[in-house]
Design a protein around this motif. Structure first.
Motif, short mmCIF file in Angstrom:
data_model
loop_
_atom_site.label_atom_id
_atom_site.label_comp_id
_atom_site.label_asym_id
_atom_site.label_seq_id
_atom_site.Cartn_x
_atom_site.Cartn_y
_atom_site.Cartn_z
N SER A 52 16.82 -21.93 3.17
CA SER A 52 15.42 -21.81 2.76
C SER A 52 14.94 -23.06 2.03
CB SER A 52 15.24 -20.57 1.88
OG SER A 52 13.90 -20.39 1.53
N ARG A 53 15.79 -23.60 1.14
CA ARG A 53 15.41 -24.82 0.40
C ARG A 53 15.11 -25.98 1.34
NH1 ARG A 53 19.08 -22.88 -3.59
NH2 ARG A 53 20.88 -23.75 -2.52
N ARG A 54 15.78 -25.98 2.49
CA ARG A 54 15.55 -27.06 3.48
C ARG A 54 14.37 -26.77 4.40
NH1 ARG A 54 21.53 -29.12 5.36
NH2 ARG A 54 22.63 -28.74 3.39
N GLY A 55 13.76 -25.59 4.25
CA GLY A 55 12.66 -25.22 5.13
C GLY A 55 13.10 -24.87 6.53
N LEU A 56 14.36 -24.45 6.69
CA LEU A 56 14.90 -24.20 8.03
C LEU A 56 14.65 -22.79 8.53
CD1 LEU A 56 18.33 -26.05 7.69
CD2 LEU A 56 16.28 -26.83 8.90
N ILE A 57 14.48 -21.83 7.62
CA ILE A 57 14.25 -20.44 8.02
C ILE A 57 12.92 -19.97 7.44
CG2 ILE A 57 16.70 -19.93 8.29
CD1 ILE A 57 16.62 -18.55 5.55
N ARG A 58 12.49 -18.81 7.90
CA ARG A 58 11.17 -18.34 7.50
C ARG A 58 11.09 -18.06 6.00
NH1 ARG A 58 8.42 -15.20 9.95
NH2 ARG A 58 9.38 -15.12 12.02
N GLN A 59 9.93 -18.34 5.43
CA GLN A 59 9.67 -18.09 4.02
C GLN A 59 8.89 -16.79 3.85
OE1 GLN A 59 10.94 -20.56 1.85
NE2 GLN A 59 11.74 -21.30 3.81
N GLY A 60 8.47 -16.20 4.93
CA GLY A 60 7.70 -14.96 4.90
C GLY A 60 7.28 -14.61 6.31
N PHE A 61 6.54 -13.52 6.45
CA PHE A 61 6.14 -13.02 7.76
C PHE A 61 4.62 -13.11 7.85
CE2 PHE A 61 10.19 -11.21 6.78
CZ PHE A 61 10.87 -11.16 7.99
N SER A 62 4.14 -13.94 8.76
CA SER A 62 2.71 -14.20 8.85
C SER A 62 1.98 -13.25 9.77
CB SER A 62 2.48 -15.65 9.31
OG SER A 62 3.15 -15.89 10.54
N HIS A 63 2.71 -12.44 10.52
CA HIS A 63 2.09 -11.54 11.49
C HIS A 63 2.53 -10.09 11.25
CE1 HIS A 63 0.43 -14.83 13.88
NE2 HIS A 63 1.59 -15.45 13.69
N ARG A 64 1.85 -9.19 11.93
CA ARG A 64 2.10 -7.78 11.72
C ARG A 64 3.27 -7.26 12.54
NH1 ARG A 64 -0.64 -2.70 13.55
NH2 ARG A 64 -1.58 -3.97 15.20
N THR A 65 3.42 -7.75 13.77
CA THR A 65 4.44 -7.17 14.66
C THR A 65 5.64 -8.10 14.81
OG1 THR A 65 3.57 -8.13 16.72
CG2 THR A 65 2.59 -6.05 15.96
N PHE A 66 6.72 -7.51 15.25
CA PHE A 66 7.97 -8.23 15.48
C PHE A 66 7.76 -9.32 16.53
CE2 PHE A 66 12.58 -7.48 17.22
CZ PHE A 66 12.96 -8.73 16.77
N ARG A 67 7.13 -8.99 17.66
CA ARG A 67 6.96 -9.99 18.73
C ARG A 67 6.14 -11.17 18.25
NH1 ARG A 67 5.84 -6.85 22.37
NH2 ARG A 67 7.68 -6.94 23.71
N GLU A 68 5.06 -10.90 17.51
CA GLU A 68 4.22 -11.99 17.01
C GLU A 68 5.01 -12.89 16.05
OE1 GLU A 68 -0.30 -10.31 16.72
OE2 GLU A 68 1.20 -9.31 15.47
N ASN A 69 5.81 -12.29 15.16
CA ASN A 69 6.60 -13.10 14.24
C ASN A 69 7.68 -13.89 14.97
OD1 ASN A 69 5.50 -12.65 11.60
ND2 ASN A 69 6.20 -10.53 11.74
N LEU A 70 8.26 -13.29 16.01
CA LEU A 70 9.31 -13.97 16.78
C LEU A 70 8.75 -15.22 17.45
CD1 LEU A 70 12.32 -13.47 17.59
CD2 LEU A 70 11.44 -12.40 19.69
N ARG A 71 7.50 -15.18 17.87
CA ARG A 71 6.90 -16.30 18.59
C ARG A 71 6.08 -17.21 17.68
NH1 ARG A 71 4.78 -13.24 24.12
NH2 ARG A 71 6.86 -12.65 24.91
#
Length: 435
Positions: free
Chosen positions: A414-433
């Motif tokens: 997370s410190r390197r910005g490599l993984i998500r910091q939060g979820f910007s969308h409502r659904t799983f598919r939207e967040n995955l893409r």
């Protein structure tokens, strides 16, 4: 945003957690009420995981030496919970993370599965995924009135029609079918709810479904194809794949191949996210992690038994009939996971069965070290391969291992910005893409 940002998933086995380390006695006795996995999925959501995938199988294996002794000795595949109802429990305890359940196209009727996953899409508020499997075990088939499974390619033929049927069912309600018109007294418009009248080689389903589509329309589709037929099926249908190619070259070749196949089917390859299975060994220092890894390798007999149960169950091959001090014979074939068997034989590299199996982890690349070292390796791998993420495997699961990942490795990622910091969308598919 880092250019090489990637996603994390967790390969969950709804089996007994670690019970021999002297630290987990309570979990070993109470895990089947599901709360152990609730705690785990909450930790993952906080740490930045995109999803938890719930693996499944439908038998107590007894292929190795014709007995279930080793299987039940190690609680490897049984006892095990059904993942489909557990999805609701895990989703109710979380807000954003995706929950993927495994279900077999060989044993489920299409209507029953389509209805179950549409229901889960509603109650998870659009966060459910379906890991599509064709199953690979005759012992499972014998629990559903069959003597043996259909042949490998025939199972994929069934699965292709199965996907066609479920797709039609999920579309049997038009998007504006629910009108809730108080003046006319109509809740739903019958002209927008349509039978599918499917009659194919393997299935006859009238439809329509008696539950309207959930927030995603259909669940996120996960697959694990390794054989040529399996890769085509995944490229045509999947939103995400889990895979275990060997090494960085194999990882890159697999992802490039899937993306090329997706284009052949007229799909945008960026719609498919490829997750490489890994089992990191984490320590506070590299030396501590290496010591843990060496301790694992030192437990040769136990590791050998684990792998033999695993191979026998998924490959439908009784390895007890082979001399463990010789390589796998060249003429051995399987009606189980054919692509995976080919990859395992490659990983064995002609070494004796006992030596190769006892030192083997089911993973695409070795990740041993401190959080900084492992994060370096993961970042370098994604830079080389091109994406899309990693799926962590812990078997058996444990709170201590989960904490090493979620409290040790993930903060460094997370410190390197490599993984998500939060979820910007409502659904799983939207967040995955989303990236």
């Amino acid at each position: 945003m880092a250019a090489n940002r990637f996603r994390l998933g967790w390969f969950g086995n709804l089996t007994a957690p670690q019970w021999r380390d002297g630290w987990s006695d309570r979990d070993a006795r109470t895990w089947s009420d599901g709360r152990f996995y609730v705690d785990m999925v909450r930790d993952m959501e906080r740490a930045g995981f995109d999803f938890m995938m719930l693996e499944d199988s439908l038998m107590v294996p007894d292929i190795y030496a014709g007995t279930a002794e080793l299987e039940l000795k190690h609680a490897f595949y049984a006892p095990k919970l059904d993942p489909v109802p557990v999805v609701s429990m895990l989703a109710y305890a979380t807000e954003h993370i995706g929950i993927v359940a495994t279900a077999s196209t060989t044993f489920y009727p299409p209507y029953l599965l389509a209805r179950a996953f549409a229901t889960l899409d509603h109650v998870t508020r659009g966060r459910v995924g379906w890991n599509v499997v064709t199953s690979s075990e005759d012992r499972a088939a014998q629990n559903f009135g069959m003597d043996v499974l259909p042949e490998h390619d025939a199972r994929y033929e069934i699965a292709e029609e199965f996907m066609e049927v479920t797709g039609k069912l999920w579309q049997s309600w038009e998007p504006d079918a629910i009108v809730i018109d108080r003046e006319r007294g109509y809740f739903a418009d019958h002209t927008k709810v349509n039978p599918i009248d499917h009659r194919g080689k393997h299935f006859a389903v009238r439809g329509p479904m008696n539950v309207h589509p959930g927030p995603q329309g259909k669940p996120v589709i996960c697959q694990a194809g390794s054989s040529p037929r399996g890769r085509d099926f995944a490229a045509a249908n999947a939103d995400m794949l889990l895979c275990i190619p060997n090494g960085l070259e194999g990882m890159k070749a697999y992802r490039d191949d899937i993306r090329a196949r997706a284009e052949k089917f007229g799909r945008d390859p960026d719609e498919i996210k490829v997750f490489f299975v890994v089992a990191p060994v984490i320590g506070r220092t590299d030396e501590e992690a290496q010591a843990k890894n060496e301790a694992f390798l030192a437990a040769e007999q136990e590791n050998f038994e684990h792998q033999m149960v695993h191979f026998a169950a998924t490959m439908e091959i009784d390895f007890s009939v082979f001399d463990p001090d010789l390589p796998i014979p060249d003429d051995v074939t399987t009606n189980g996971h054919q692509g995976q068997f080919a990859l395992w034989k490659e990983a064995f590299g002609g070494r004796p069965i006992r030596e190769a199996a006892s030192k083997m982890r089911v993973q695409s690349m070795e990740l041993v070290g401190s959080p900084v070292t492992v994060a370096d390796k993961m970042e370098e791998a994604m830079d080389y391969v091109g994406g899309d993420g990693f799926m962590f495997l812990s078997q058996p699961p444990s709170r201590s291992y989960t904490a090493l990942i979620t409290e040790g490795l993930c903060p460094e990622l997370s410190r390197r910005g490599l993984i998500r910091q939060g979820f910007s969308h409502r659904t799983f598919r939207e967040n995955l893409r989303a990236f």
